[in-house]
Design a protein around this motif. Sequence first.
Motif, mmCIF file in Angstrom:
data_model
loop_
_atom_site.group_PDB
_atom_site.id
_atom_site.type_symbol
_atom_site.label_atom_id
_atom_site.label_comp_id
_atom_site.label_asym_id
_atom_site.label_seq_id
_atom_site.Cartn_x
_atom_site.Cartn_y
_atom_site.Cartn_z
ATOM 1 N N VAL A 91 32.204 28.329 62.976
ATOM 2 C CA VAL A 91 31.838 28.647 64.229
ATOM 3 C C VAL A 91 30.747 27.146 64.653
ATOM 4 C CG1 VAL A 91 29.546 29.818 65.282
ATOM 5 C CG2 VAL A 91 31.687 31.046 64.016
ATOM 6 N N ARG A 92 30.810 26.561 63.012
ATOM 7 C CA ARG A 92 28.930 25.476 63.380
ATOM 8 C C ARG A 92 30.316 24.249 63.389
ATOM 9 N NH1 ARG A 92 27.090 27.084 58.657
ATOM 10 N NH2 ARG A 92 28.831 25.124 57.393
ATOM 11 N N LEU A 93 31.657 24.040 63.759
ATOM 12 C CA LEU A 93 32.868 23.387 63.766
ATOM 13 C C LEU A 93 32.957 23.283 65.480
ATOM 14 C CD1 LEU A 93 34.449 20.931 63.168
ATOM 15 C CD2 LEU A 93 35.936 22.563 62.326
ATOM 16 N N LYS A 94 33.189 24.777 66.035
ATOM 17 C CA LYS A 94 33.531 24.977 67.130
ATOM 18 C C LYS A 94 32.501 24.086 68.317
ATOM 19 C CE LYS A 94 36.700 27.980 65.845
ATOM 20 N NZ LYS A 94 36.834 29.909 66.495
ATOM 21 N N GLN A 95 31.050 24.697 67.702
ATOM 22 C CA GLN A 95 30.269 24.182 68.737
ATOM 23 C C GLN A 95 29.605 22.256 68.131
ATOM 24 O OE1 GLN A 95 27.089 26.613 66.428
ATOM 25 N NE2 GLN A 95 27.007 28.268 66.733
ATOM 26 N N GLU A 96 30.185 21.956 67.426
ATOM 27 C CA GLU A 96 29.910 20.592 67.433
ATOM 28 C C GLU A 96 30.999 20.050 68.373
ATOM 29 O OE1 GLU A 96 28.422 18.025 64.026
ATOM 30 O OE2 GLU A 96 29.861 19.542 63.009
ATOM 31 N N LEU A 97 32.366 20.400 68.326
ATOM 32 C CA LEU A 97 33.304 19.925 69.370
ATOM 33 C C LEU A 97 33.048 20.311 71.055
ATOM 34 C CD1 LEU A 97 36.539 21.347 67.407
ATOM 35 C CD2 LEU A 97 35.101 19.580 67.356
ATOM 36 N N ALA A 98 32.398 21.040 71.586
ATOM 37 C CA ALA A 98 32.133 21.915 72.828
ATOM 38 C C ALA A 98 30.904 20.584 72.854
ATOM 39 C CB ALA A 98 31.440 23.257 72.644
ATOM 40 N N LEU A 99 30.149 20.694 72.022
ATOM 41 C CA LEU A 99 29.089 19.723 71.724
ATOM 42 C C LEU A 99 29.554 18.409 72.723
ATOM 43 C CD1 LEU A 99 25.559 19.040 72.532
ATOM 44 C CD2 LEU A 99 26.447 18.349 69.979
ATOM 45 N N VAL A 100 30.198 17.942 71.930
ATOM 46 C CA VAL A 100 30.904 16.139 71.869
ATOM 47 C C VAL A 100 31.672 15.702 73.146
ATOM 48 C CG1 VAL A 100 32.845 16.218 69.981
ATOM 49 C CG2 VAL A 100 31.261 14.017 70.355
ATOM 50 N N ALA A 101 32.489 16.996 72.671
ATOM 51 C CA ALA A 101 34.276 16.898 73.658
ATOM 52 C C ALA A 101 33.846 16.134 74.983
ATOM 53 C CB ALA A 101 35.028 17.528 73.634
ATOM 54 N N PRO A 102 32.968 16.728 76.539
ATOM 55 C CA PRO A 102 32.505 15.933 77.649
ATOM 56 C C PRO A 102 32.120 14.082 77.432
ATOM 57 C CG PRO A 102 32.457 18.570 76.846
ATOM 58 C CD PRO A 102 31.906 17.711 75.944
ATOM 59 N N SER A 103 32.188 14.175 76.479
ATOM 60 C CA SER A 103 31.139 12.402 76.067
ATOM 61 C C SER A 103 32.350 11.571 75.823
ATOM 62 C CB SER A 103 29.887 12.543 75.172
ATOM 63 O OG SER A 103 30.959 12.584 74.021
ATOM 64 N N SER A 123 31.614 5.937 63.804
ATOM 65 C CA SER A 123 31.404 6.848 63.386
ATOM 66 C C SER A 123 30.190 7.660 64.112
ATOM 67 C CB SER A 123 31.034 7.298 61.853
ATOM 68 O OG SER A 123 30.270 6.283 61.609
ATOM 69 N N VAL A 124 30.450 6.819 65.628
ATOM 70 C CA VAL A 124 29.066 7.161 67.030
ATOM 71 C C VAL A 124 28.654 8.694 66.409
ATOM 72 C CG1 VAL A 124 28.652 7.626 68.642
ATOM 73 C CG2 VAL A 124 29.918 5.753 68.351
ATOM 74 N N TYR A 125 30.246 9.848 66.959
ATOM 75 C CA TYR A 125 29.584 11.010 66.313
ATOM 76 C C TYR A 125 30.504 11.733 65.366
ATOM 77 C CZ TYR A 125 27.744 15.659 67.134
ATOM 78 O OH TYR A 125 27.665 17.044 66.932
ATOM 79 N N PRO A 126 29.680 11.288 64.024
ATOM 80 C CA PRO A 126 30.698 11.996 62.774
ATOM 81 C C PRO A 126 31.159 13.612 62.449
ATOM 82 C CG PRO A 126 28.856 11.207 61.656
ATOM 83 C CD PRO A 126 29.078 11.070 63.275
ATOM 84 N N ILE A 127 32.536 14.006 62.493
ATOM 85 C CA ILE A 127 32.707 15.109 62.149
ATOM 86 C C ILE A 127 33.004 15.716 60.946
ATOM 87 C CG2 ILE A 127 34.343 17.639 63.559
ATOM 88 C CD1 ILE A 127 33.223 16.806 65.955
#
Length: 519
Positions: A202-214, A356-360
């Motif tokens: 759930v946390r991973l999916k939230q992070e992806l939704a946050l950074v994907a549009p950038s 690693s501007v946004y590491p996941i």
Amino acid sequence: MNEINQSLLLGIALDLASSLANDDRFDRLLTALRKAIPCDAVALLAYRPPLAVPLAIQGLSPDTKGRRFALAEHPRFQALADAGQPVRFPADSTLPDPYDGLLLADDSDLPIHACMGLPLYSDQQLLGFLTFDSLVPGIFDSISERTLAVVSALAAATLKAAMQLEHLEQQAQHNEQVMQELASEALGRDGSSLLGDSEPMVRLKQELALVAPSDFTVLVQGETGVGKELVARTLHAQSLRRQAPLVHLNCAALPEQLIESELFGHTKGAFTGADSARPGKFLLADGGTLFLDEVGELSPATQSKLLRALQSGEIQPVGQDQVRQVQVRVIAATNRDLKQEVAAGRFRADLYHRLSVYPIRVPPLRERGSDVLLLAGFFLENTRRKLGLAQLKLATATQTLLQGYDWPGNVRELEHCISRAALKAVREQGRQGFVTLTPEHCGLAAMAQTTPRPQAQVQASPVTDLRQAVDQYQRQLISQALAAQDHSWAGAARQLGMDRANLQRLAKRLGIRLEKRLG
């Protein structure tokens, strides 16, 4: 001669409208012009700043076509460009002739006696040059300005048509290669999405939704087999670039000599085997996303070139002086700890920070609880369909086994486990009715007894050097897999859920001998 024969004009016009190859089109143009304007040599050149590049020649030595005439070094070409109209050079001109000694009709290597040049313009843009040369002094003096204007217009139209066709062919080739990349990427899909309802997922999916549009560069980290490529596809699918291509490059799958060409492309003849020009992955991904898998495997030299592309958006194909600008979003993935790689001097710190501007972090399967059964169901259905079975299910004991296993190979290992177990079950139970996978089919009980859990190993002895501990654990897993597979590298790779070449490369780094069996 004051006028061009109308039949010659008609022939050139028909050639313009025909589907000739550019070389044939140019050759027929020069043949027709030599009939209209008697000369010993004629040449058509394209202007590619700062050079005049021969496209077709007649009456000149063959090596002329391979020459490149820099306008700054050949004042007659510069004079044509500056004049903007036909120029007849006097026989006593002090400007050196670029074709001196190159006329086939000249056995004396004496300077050319008559020379005339026509700059070829279209929409006030210089496209190239048409040159005429003769050993007869003054032979071009009687040609009317109207005739030269017609010749210039026809040659310019021919050159422009050829350039447009070349551009369209290059665009078509680019589109075809992009489609090949898309097809290859689509074939690699299994229709899956990021399955899982556990808290880490759930946390991973939230992070992806946050950074994907950038357009931020994303570094996807995680153990082998956790699904880093699927994370990259999800990022692209949720981004503003989703209509553009997602291009994939496995940085560990190519030898050092080819990785730069794969990234940035190469020109024809840039190196042995480069029989044609080829765009690199950056150009194919222009406007879209480039996924660099196993980025931690790049050599220091390639890291430096990749850093430049990320910083400036400029790429330079191998064998080409010019740079090209691209707009690419980069997603990188690695199962290495790049911070430790930087500390050990094996990875550039500036490239690490750029990536690693946004590491996941993708969680390993052992942290995902009941997601194991959710994923198992997905793989069961895929396998059932592939094998043409009515139903494929897990025994209750098998469910308990799958949930209690550590999964060092993560999701990939689970997928392979289901596939192998299904084949064994079909062999025993046949294809009719329900096929049930038992713990014996999975073969995980023995592996669970012989494979130490990562947590247990850490608790057994204090870790003073994490890198050494990880290397020792990997050494132990590989050695056990080799022993279980009768020293077959292919079998060990399947057991560990790895590509064989990657496994052998890792084993070499860890000091495990590779001379045993390469099966």
